[in-house]
Design an enzyme around this catalytic site. Structure first.
Site, short mmCIF file in Angstrom:
data_model
loop_
_atom_site.label_atom_id
_atom_site.label_comp_id
_atom_site.label_asym_id
_atom_site.label_seq_id
_atom_site.Cartn_x
_atom_site.Cartn_y
_atom_site.Cartn_z
N CYS A 1 13.94 10.57 6.89
CA CYS A 1 13.87 10.17 8.31
C CYS A 1 15.20 10.42 8.99
CB CYS A 1 13.48 8.71 8.42
SG CYS A 1 14.47 7.64 7.36
N LYS B 1 0.89 -1.17 0.00
CA LYS B 1 0.00 0.00 0.00
C LYS B 1 0.92 1.21 0.00
CE LYS B 1 -1.72 3.17 2.05
NZ LYS B 1 -1.67 4.54 1.44
N GLU C 1 9.16 1.49 11.16
CA GLU C 1 10.26 2.44 10.93
C GLU C 1 9.62 3.81 10.91
OE1 GLU C 1 13.40 1.70 10.77
OE2 GLU C 1 13.23 -0.47 10.62
N GLU D 1 9.58 16.34 15.28
CA GLU D 1 10.00 16.15 13.89
C GLU D 1 9.28 17.17 13.01
OE1 GLU D 1 8.74 12.67 11.56
OE2 GLU D 1 10.83 12.45 10.93
P1 NAP Z 1 2.49 8.80 7.19
O1 NAP Z 1 1.56 9.92 6.98
O2 NAP Z 1 2.57 8.19 8.55
O3 NAP Z 1 2.08 7.67 6.10
C1 NAP Z 1 2.83 6.48 5.93
C2 NAP Z 1 1.95 5.42 5.31
O4 NAP Z 1 0.94 5.04 6.27
C3 NAP Z 1 1.18 5.91 4.06
O5 NAP Z 1 1.10 4.86 3.12
C4 NAP Z 1 -0.20 6.25 4.64
O6 NAP Z 1 -1.22 6.22 3.69
C5 NAP Z 1 -0.34 5.11 5.64
N1 NAP Z 1 -1.35 5.35 6.66
C6 NAP Z 1 -1.78 6.54 7.15
N2 NAP Z 1 -2.75 6.33 8.06
C7 NAP Z 1 -2.93 4.99 8.16
C8 NAP Z 1 -3.81 4.14 8.91
N3 NAP Z 1 -4.72 4.65 9.72
N4 NAP Z 1 -3.70 2.81 8.77
C9 NAP Z 1 -2.80 2.27 7.92
N5 NAP Z 1 -1.96 3.02 7.16
C10 NAP Z 1 -2.02 4.36 7.28
O7 NAP Z 1 4.00 9.20 6.81
P2 NAP Z 1 4.50 10.01 5.54
O8 NAP Z 1 4.13 11.45 5.70
O9 NAP Z 1 4.08 9.30 4.29
O10 NAP Z 1 6.10 9.86 5.64
C11 NAP Z 1 6.91 10.71 6.40
C12 NAP Z 1 7.24 10.06 7.73
O11 NAP Z 1 7.88 8.81 7.51
C13 NAP Z 1 8.23 10.88 8.57
O12 NAP Z 1 7.81 10.84 9.91
C14 NAP Z 1 9.54 10.12 8.39
O13 NAP Z 1 10.46 10.30 9.45
C15 NAP Z 1 9.05 8.72 8.30
N6 NAP Z 1 10.03 7.85 7.66
C16 NAP Z 1 10.72 6.97 8.44
C17 NAP Z 1 11.71 6.16 7.87
C18 NAP Z 1 12.49 5.18 8.70
O14 NAP Z 1 13.06 4.27 8.12
N7 NAP Z 1 12.54 5.33 10.02
C19 NAP Z 1 11.97 6.27 6.49
C20 NAP Z 1 11.24 7.18 5.74
C21 NAP Z 1 10.27 7.97 6.33
P3 NAP Z 1 -1.67 7.58 2.91
O15 NAP Z 1 -0.46 8.07 2.19
O16 NAP Z 1 -2.75 7.13 2.00
O17 NAP Z 1 -2.12 8.54 3.97
#
Ligand code: NAP
Length: 453
Positions: A240, A131, A206, A341
């Site tokens: 991240c 997804k 992650e 963050e």
């Molecule tokens: P996000 O808003 O948390 O979304 C991540 C994924 O989760 C998306 O596919 C999103 O779908 C999905 N999602 C959202 N709500 C959900 C729910 N209720 N149930 C299941 N899935 C759900 O994060 P982002 O804005 O895409 O990415 C940025 C974040 O990722 C930052 O905090 C960054 O630090 C972190 N990150 C961490 C790493 C690591 O390895 N530690 C690497 C890269 C990024 P939708 O897009 O459809 O909302």
């Protein structure tokens, strides 16, 4: 604005298909506002169909030897044999696949992160439903296309587009999903962990970071500045592992800031596809507002805004979502600016009086992904290796640049104990099975019988 952009489809059970509702959602280029493509607005029906395809393919896929399809780690799925307590008996520990893996991925690194999740899951013998993030669906799709062009059997990898709240949640609750591999914000990750726990799924998380570069009094400042610029403003701070804190020894603080500020002001904002650009757009309008809100928060908290701090609207930039590279000084470790963050081109400078204080400030974070330290002192670097509590530490380079052969991930609010990449990245996708083989022809009781000589 163009509306003739291509329409893409889900890939389920080897077939390209639209959402049953026929609805789509657009994905925009954040630099120009143009529509990149229209993607199926899927829901529970499509998520269920993808899990069913992955589930029915799993029984065949789990028996396919990994090196047929994969180089590298497919040949290194090591188990082990260990001596047992009794004669005429042997024991081996071997890896078993688990079943259907749901990969929920973020918009940043839209190729790398699905790859980091999907390949170890497949090599370990599982089937996959991806997804992708709604803000960056196209790259994951291309990855799936390449796999099928290379001859992957139908149903082994499935991709379903749609909102996290519906498609993501349907995967979290599906009884046939055995493992959830999630990358994204800590807030979403917490939700994923809670929901998946209800059916005792294995979950690898992650999540976010608040990574720091420590600059000690004996650091090579020019080298440190290169690392800071790249880690904080390269990819617009949207990693991240991006650096959002500089922890600097008071003896070199003034010098560091005097050298750093003009370099920040020289950074060129623009479309990331232009090779002369240093800092690209941020992903969308709401993220732009969030970044800008932290400028307000920093001012209210009493930090000093040295440069940046505004939305960029000059010329072509007005078409996209751009923020001027921003630097705050006089930041205290307990300020929100230093703790939360932001995920954008905003950097905070925190002054410390000693090596020990630098380590303490670095570790005092609810996140624990990546740190960097600049120093020439081998003894202090050794102590930093021992005392820094993030999952990754860079010595004399910035906070970004992880390599695939090593475990990747972090502690506290960044992760839940699992790692991606390297051999550690496979562990989450396997169950260990231990096989005892007693060829003595009689009942032998482990822990009770003694071996007679
Ligand atoms: P996000 O808003 O948390 O979304 C991540 C994924 O989760 C998306 O596919 C999103 O779908 C999905 N999602 C959202 N709500 C959900 C729910 N209720 N149930 C299941 N899935 C759900 O994060 P982002 O804005 O895409 O990415 C940025 C974040 O990722 C930052 O905090 C960054 O630090 C972190 N990150 C961490 C790493 C690591 O390895 N530690 C690497 C890269 C990024 P939708 O897009 O459809 O909302």
């Amino acid at each position: 604005m163009t509306t003739t952009a291509k329409e893409f489809q889900n890939h389920i059970g080897g077939k390209w298909q639209s959402a049953q509702s026929g609805k789509t959602f657009p994905n925009h280029n954040p630099a120009t506002g143009e529509i990149i493509g229209h993607f199926p607005l899927s829901g529970k029906v499509e998520a269920d169909a993808a899990v069913a395809a992955a589930r029915s393919t799993f029984e065949k896929w789990r028996l396919v030897p990994a090196p047929y399809y994969m180089g590298g780690e497919g040949r290194r799925l090591f188990g082990y044999t260990v001596p047992v307590e009794l004669p005429n008996k042997s024991g081996i520990a071997m890896r078993d696949p688990i079943g259907v893996v749901a990969c929920i991925t973020p918009w940043n690194f839209p190729v790398a992160i699905p790859t980091w999740k999907m390949f170890p899951a497949l090599v370990a013998g599982n089937t996959v439903v991806i997804k992708p993030a709604s803000d960056a669906p196209l790259s994951a799709l291309r990855l799936v296309e390449i796999l099928y062009e290379a001859g992957l059997p139908d149903g082994v990898v499935n991709i379903v587009f749609g909102p996290g709240g519906t498609v993501g949640d349907a995967l979290l609750h599906h009884p046939d999903v055995a493992v959830v591999s999630f990358t994204g914000s800590t807030e979403s990750g917490r939700h994923v962990a809670i929901e998946a726990a209800k059916s005792l799924k294995r979950v690898s998380l992650e999540m976010g970071g608040k990574n720091a570069v420590i600059v000690l009094d004996d650091a090579d400042l020019d080298l440190a500045i290169e690392g800071i610029l790249w880690s904080a403003y390269g990819t617009t701070g949207q990693r991240c592992t991006a650096c959002s804190r500089v922890i600097v020894h008071s003896a070199v603080r003034k010098q560091l800031i005097e050298k750093l500020v003009p370099r920040i002001e020289q950074l060129r904002l623009g479309n990331g596809l232009d090779e002369t650009v240093d800092v690209g757009p941020v992903i969308n309008a709401s993220q732009l507002e969030k970044i800008h809100s932290y400028t307000g928060i920093g001012k209210v908290e009493g930090a000093t805004l040295v440069t940046g701090g505004s939305i960029a609207r000059e010329g072509e930039l007005a078409r996209g979502h751009f923020y001027h590279p921003t630097l705050f000084t006089d930041v205290r470790p307990d300020m929100r600016l230093a703790q939360e963050e932001i995920f954008g081109p905003t950097l905070s400078v925190i002054e410390v009086a000693s090596f020990e204080e630098a380590i303490a400030v670095n570790n005092d974070s609810k996140f624990g992904l990546s740190s960097a330290i600049y120093s020439q002192d081998i003894n202090r670097l050794q102590r930093a290796m021992r005392d820094i509590t993030t999952g990754i530490l860079y010595i004399n380079s910035g906070t970004t640049g992880a390599e695939i052969q090593f475990p990747f991930g972090g502690n506290r609010g960044t992760g839940n104990g699992h790692r991606e990449a390297g051999i550690a990245g496979i562990d989450v996708f396997n169950e260990w099975k231990v096989v005892y083989n007693d060829y003595s022809g009689k009942l032998q009781k482990a822990q009770i019988d003694q071996t007679e000589l």
